[in-house]
Design a protein around this motif. Structure first.
Motif, PDB file in Angstrom:
ATOM      1  N   THR A  85      -1.174  -9.688  -9.496  1.00 53.57           N
ATOM      2  CA  THR A  85      -1.712  -8.625  -8.640  1.00 53.57           C
ATOM      3  C   THR A  85      -2.712  -7.747  -9.389  1.00 53.57           C
ATOM      4  O   THR A  85      -3.611  -7.159  -8.785  1.00 53.57           O
ATOM      5  CB  THR A  85      -0.587  -7.752  -8.059  1.00 53.57           C
ATOM      6  OG1 THR A  85       0.251  -7.287  -9.119  1.00 53.57           O
ATOM      7  CG2 THR A  85       0.239  -8.533  -7.057  1.00 53.57           C
ATOM      8  N   ASP A  86      -2.568  -7.652 -10.717  1.00 49.83           N
ATOM      9  CA  ASP A  86      -3.558  -6.915 -11.508  1.00 49.83           C
ATOM     10  C   ASP A  86      -4.875  -7.693 -11.573  1.00 49.83           C
ATOM     11  O   ASP A  86      -5.958  -7.103 -11.521  1.00 49.83           O
ATOM     12  CB  ASP A  86      -3.018  -6.646 -12.912  1.00 49.83           C
ATOM     13  CG  ASP A  86      -1.897  -5.631 -12.913  1.00 49.83           C
ATOM     14  OD1 ASP A  86      -2.185  -4.433 -12.823  1.00 49.83           O
ATOM     15  OD2 ASP A  86      -0.718  -6.043 -12.976  1.00 49.83           O
ATOM     16  N   ALA A 132      -6.411  -7.137  -8.283  1.00 48.97           N
ATOM     17  CA  ALA A 132      -6.955  -5.785  -8.180  1.00 48.97           C
ATOM     18  C   ALA A 132      -8.327  -5.701  -8.842  1.00 48.97           C
ATOM     19  O   ALA A 132      -9.253  -5.066  -8.317  1.00 48.97           O
ATOM     20  CB  ALA A 132      -5.995  -4.779  -8.807  1.00 48.97           C
ATOM     21  N   ASP A 142      -3.823  -7.863  -1.540  1.00 50.34           N
ATOM     22  CA  ASP A 142      -5.163  -7.626  -2.089  1.00 50.34           C
ATOM     23  C   ASP A 142      -6.204  -8.435  -1.338  1.00 50.34           C
ATOM     24  O   ASP A 142      -7.315  -7.957  -1.084  1.00 50.34           O
ATOM     25  CB  ASP A 142      -5.197  -7.973  -3.579  1.00 50.34           C
ATOM     26  CG  ASP A 142      -4.477  -6.947  -4.431  1.00 50.34           C
ATOM     27  OD1 ASP A 142      -5.048  -5.863  -4.648  1.00 50.34           O
ATOM     28  OD2 ASP A 142      -3.346  -7.216  -4.858  1.00 50.34           O
ATOM     29  N   ASP A 146       4.597   0.334  -6.500  1.00 48.78           N
ATOM     30  CA  ASP A 146       3.219  -0.150  -6.387  1.00 48.78           C
ATOM     31  C   ASP A 146       2.291   0.807  -5.653  1.00 48.78           C
ATOM     32  O   ASP A 146       1.093   0.824  -5.931  1.00 48.78           O
ATOM     33  CB  ASP A 146       3.205  -1.504  -5.672  1.00 48.78           C
ATOM     34  CG  ASP A 146       3.690  -2.627  -6.573  1.00 48.78           C
ATOM     35  OD1 ASP A 146       2.922  -3.051  -7.451  1.00 48.78           O
ATOM     36  OD2 ASP A 146       4.844  -3.062  -6.416  1.00 48.78           O
ATOM     37  N   ALA A 180      -1.244  -0.885  -3.846  1.00 50.39           N
ATOM     38  CA  ALA A 180      -1.558  -1.114  -5.255  1.00 50.39           C
ATOM     39  C   ALA A 180      -1.575   0.217  -5.996  1.00 50.39           C
ATOM     40  O   ALA A 180      -1.758   1.271  -5.383  1.00 50.39           O
ATOM     41  CB  ALA A 180      -2.900  -1.823  -5.400  1.00 50.39           C
TER      42      ALA A 180
END
Length: 390
Positions: A155-156, A159, A200, A303, A354
């Motif tokens: 997820t980073d 992002a 995302d 998150d 996020a």
């Protein structure tokens, strides 16, 4: 004979000093989100070079009352947060924000795109070559493989891709809606297929829609809708808090939302019940899955940016930051700078799911709320005018 000019000749003294802070800060913090080995002391170096941003403030030609007021309030808040938590994150954000004052946002975002884009691409390539780990996680319910591609967590990675797409759209892609849409769809599909970063990916698609709508419908009745959308950050920040604080797993709607957001409501509710909200934050060790594929038994990561920032840095700071963002949104509406508004709306939506709202190495807009948007707005207006005439 004409003397050749260097790139530095195009920078004012305050701009040069600001970039002397921003560039090393961005490089160090960006590498900190990757699997490249990096000595921890470099994070201290990143904070030390912020002194140049402080010095740059004294080279600004003029200062507004608004600048002094915002700077004083945020600096005091940052000091109080530091005193309560020993965390200098709010102070660092404030210093960069003050240093960016009256600098053309296009210059700062261009530097961000070059550095963040290069390091993300470098991590991606090195992970495929097995020079650094490509952390892979298996989603238990579907068996989907989630690749992080050299970043500390899937997820980073997603992002980084979201913000690179967002700011590329802001600077370049807005002029070609078809290209913006195609890139947005392909990017979203890539993130779903290879990182299973569905939320995302969804925010990228929403961003593409927002930009296309603004490109064609920013006049007439639609202007009223855009005016109301200036309150998006306030509304979504409050909605995130309300849904989390009132979460009840036995109620169908809450359970459904919690499932769609991968348990974000239940994790946020647990954190609120356990720690509560302090005016100037508190020390909390959030434990997530990033940086390793080992199973975490005591996972408690929050998150949602609004919840995480409020828990770590306190209610005072998150209220001030949301208020400042809303002021910037209102200024965008009154000056017909709809693309800046589009970015702020996209960031507000993404921040519900996020945690990168106030991290400049993801969301560079977090330090641009006092910067100069006028030059970029005028450039866009001229570009649209020339296109329409042609």
């Amino acid at each position: 004979m004409v003397n050749a000019q260097t790139r530095l000749d195009f920078l004012r003294t305050d701009e040069l000093l600001f970039f002397m802070s921003f560039v090393p800060y961005l490089i160090i913090e960006m590498f900190g989100t990757t699997m490249f080995p990096m000595p921890y002391f470099l994070h201290s170096v990143a904070k030390a070079v912020l002194i140049f941003a402080v010095i740059s403030i004294f080279f600004k030609k003029t200062w507004s009352v608004y600048f002094f007021l915002v700077s004083a309030i945020f600096s005091l808040t940052g000091i109080l947060v530091w005193n309560a938590t020993s965390d200098t994150g709010v102070l660092a954000l404030t210093i960069l924000m003050m240093g960016a004052y009256k600098i053309d946002v296009r210059k700062i975002i261009t530097v961000y795109l070059i550095i963040a884009g290069f390091i993300t691409a470098l991590a991606f390539a090195f992970s495929l070559l097995d020079l650094i780990p490509n952390l892979q996680y298996i989603r238990p319910d579907t068996g989907a493989v989630r690749n992080s591609f050299g970043i500390i967590y899937p997820t980073d990675f997603a992002a980084h891709i979201f913000y690179l797409y967002l700011f590329s759209a802001y600077l370049f892609l807005w002029k070609r809606p078809w290209l913006l849409s195609v890139i947005g769809v392909l990017t979203a599909l890539f993130l779903i297929r290879f990182s299973d970063a569905r939320l995302d990916a969804l925010t990228i698609l929403i961003t593409a829609v927002i930009f296309v709508v603004i490109r064609y419908l920013q006049k007439g009745r639609f202007h009223k809708i855009l005016s109301l959308s200036a309150l998006t950050t306030v509304f979504l920040a409050y909605l995130s808090y309300y849904l989390t604080a009132h979460f009840n797993a036995r109620q169908g709607l809450y359970a459904r939302i919690n499932g769609l957001t991968s348990g974000r409501l239940s994790l946020g509710k647990s954190a609120l019940d356990l720690y509560g909200i302090k005016p100037f934050g508190q020390v909390i060790e959030f434990i997530g899955n990033g940086g390793s594929t080992e199973t975490v038994s005591n996972y408690n990561f929050v998150d949602s940016s609004y919840l995480k920032v409020m828990l770590l840095y306190g209610s005072v700071f998150i209220i001030l930051f949301v208020a400042l963002t809303t002021v910037r949104s209102i200024q965008s509406v009154t000056s017909n700078d709809y693309y800046t508004l589009a970015v702020l709306i996209a960031v507000a939506i993404n921040s519900m799911v996020a945690h990168h709202l106030i991290e400049p190495y993801y969301n560079v807009f977090s330090i641009l709320l006092l910067a100069d948007f006028v030059q970029d707005r005028d450039r866009r207006i001229k570009s649209v005018y020339l296109t329409d005439v042609t």
